[in-house]
Write a protein that holds these residues in place. Structure first.
Motif, PDB file in Angstrom:
ATOM      1  N   THR A   1      84.225-124.421  24.909  1.00 28.76           N
ATOM      2  CA  THR A   1      85.332-123.929  24.096  1.00 28.76           C
ATOM      3  C   THR A   1      86.175-122.953  24.908  1.00 28.76           C
ATOM      4  O   THR A   1      85.679-122.335  25.843  1.00 28.76           O
ATOM      5  N   PRO A   2      87.452-122.792  24.562  1.00 34.61           N
ATOM      6  CA  PRO A   2      88.286-121.815  25.256  1.00 34.61           C
ATOM      7  C   PRO A   2      87.731-120.397  25.073  1.00 34.61           C
ATOM      8  O   PRO A   2      87.033-120.110  24.099  1.00 34.61           O
TER       9      PRO A   2
ATOM     10  N   CYS B   1      85.560-118.510  21.771  1.00 31.45           N
ATOM     11  CA  CYS B   1      84.097-118.386  21.908  1.00 31.45           C
ATOM     12  C   CYS B   1      83.513-117.359  20.949  1.00 31.45           C
ATOM     13  O   CYS B   1      82.665-117.668  20.151  1.00 31.45           O
ATOM     14  N   ARG B   2      83.915-116.145  21.068  1.00 30.94           N
ATOM     15  CA  ARG B   2      83.379-115.020  20.304  1.00 30.94           C
ATOM     16  C   ARG B   2      81.857-114.990  20.386  1.00 30.94           C
ATOM     17  O   ARG B   2      81.274-115.093  21.440  1.00 30.94           O
ATOM     18  N   HIS B   3      81.170-114.900  19.278  1.00 28.26           N
ATOM     19  CA  HIS B   3      79.715-114.800  19.296  1.00 28.26           C
ATOM     20  C   HIS B   3      79.035-116.120  18.957  1.00 28.26           C
ATOM     21  O   HIS B   3      77.822-116.201  18.896  1.00 28.26           O
ATOM     22  N   LEU B   4      79.796-117.187  18.722  1.00 26.83           N
ATOM     23  CA  LEU B   4      79.220-118.444  18.262  1.00 26.83           C
ATOM     24  C   LEU B   4      78.760-119.358  19.390  1.00 26.83           C
ATOM     25  O   LEU B   4      77.904-120.196  19.185  1.00 26.83           O
ATOM     26  N   ALA B   5      79.334-119.238  20.572  1.00 25.17           N
ATOM     27  CA  ALA B   5      79.001-120.121  21.680  1.00 25.17           C
ATOM     28  C   ALA B   5      78.204-119.367  22.744  1.00 25.17           C
ATOM     29  O   ALA B   5      78.464-118.211  23.025  1.00 25.17           O
ATOM     30  N   LYS B   6      77.228-120.069  23.304  1.00 24.62           N
ATOM     31  CA  LYS B   6      76.432-119.470  24.374  1.00 24.62           C
ATOM     32  C   LYS B   6      77.235-119.526  25.662  1.00 24.62           C
ATOM     33  O   LYS B   6      77.917-120.510  25.934  1.00 24.62           O
TER      34      LYS B   6
END
Length: 55
Positions: A38-39, A43-48
Motif C-alpha cells: 500500500t502507499p 499504511c498507518r497502523h494496518l499494514a506491516k
C-alpha cells in the motif's frame, strides 16, 4: 451535501438527483502471486512494514 440531495462527482462536478449510488466497475492490471504494497500515506497502523514481512 445534505441528506437525500443526491451525489456530486469530485472530478467533473456533475450532480445526480437520485440518492442511490451508481456502481462503476473499473479494470485492474493485477498479477496473481505478486506482492502489492500500500502507499505510505495509506499504511498507518494496518499494514506491516515491508522490512518485517518474511517471504
Amino acid at each position: 451535501m445534505e441528506k437525500n440531495k443526491g451525489f456530486k462527482c469530485k472530478k467533473c462536478d456533475n450532480k445526480t438527483v437520485s440518492s442511490e449510488k451508481v456502481a462503476i466497475e473499473e479494470g485492474r492490471n493485477l498479477v496473481e502471486g505478486k506482492f502489492y504494497e500500500t502507499p505510505v500515506v495509506a499504511c498507518r497502523h494496518l499494514a506491516k512494514a515491508l522490512c518485517r514481512v518474511n517471504f
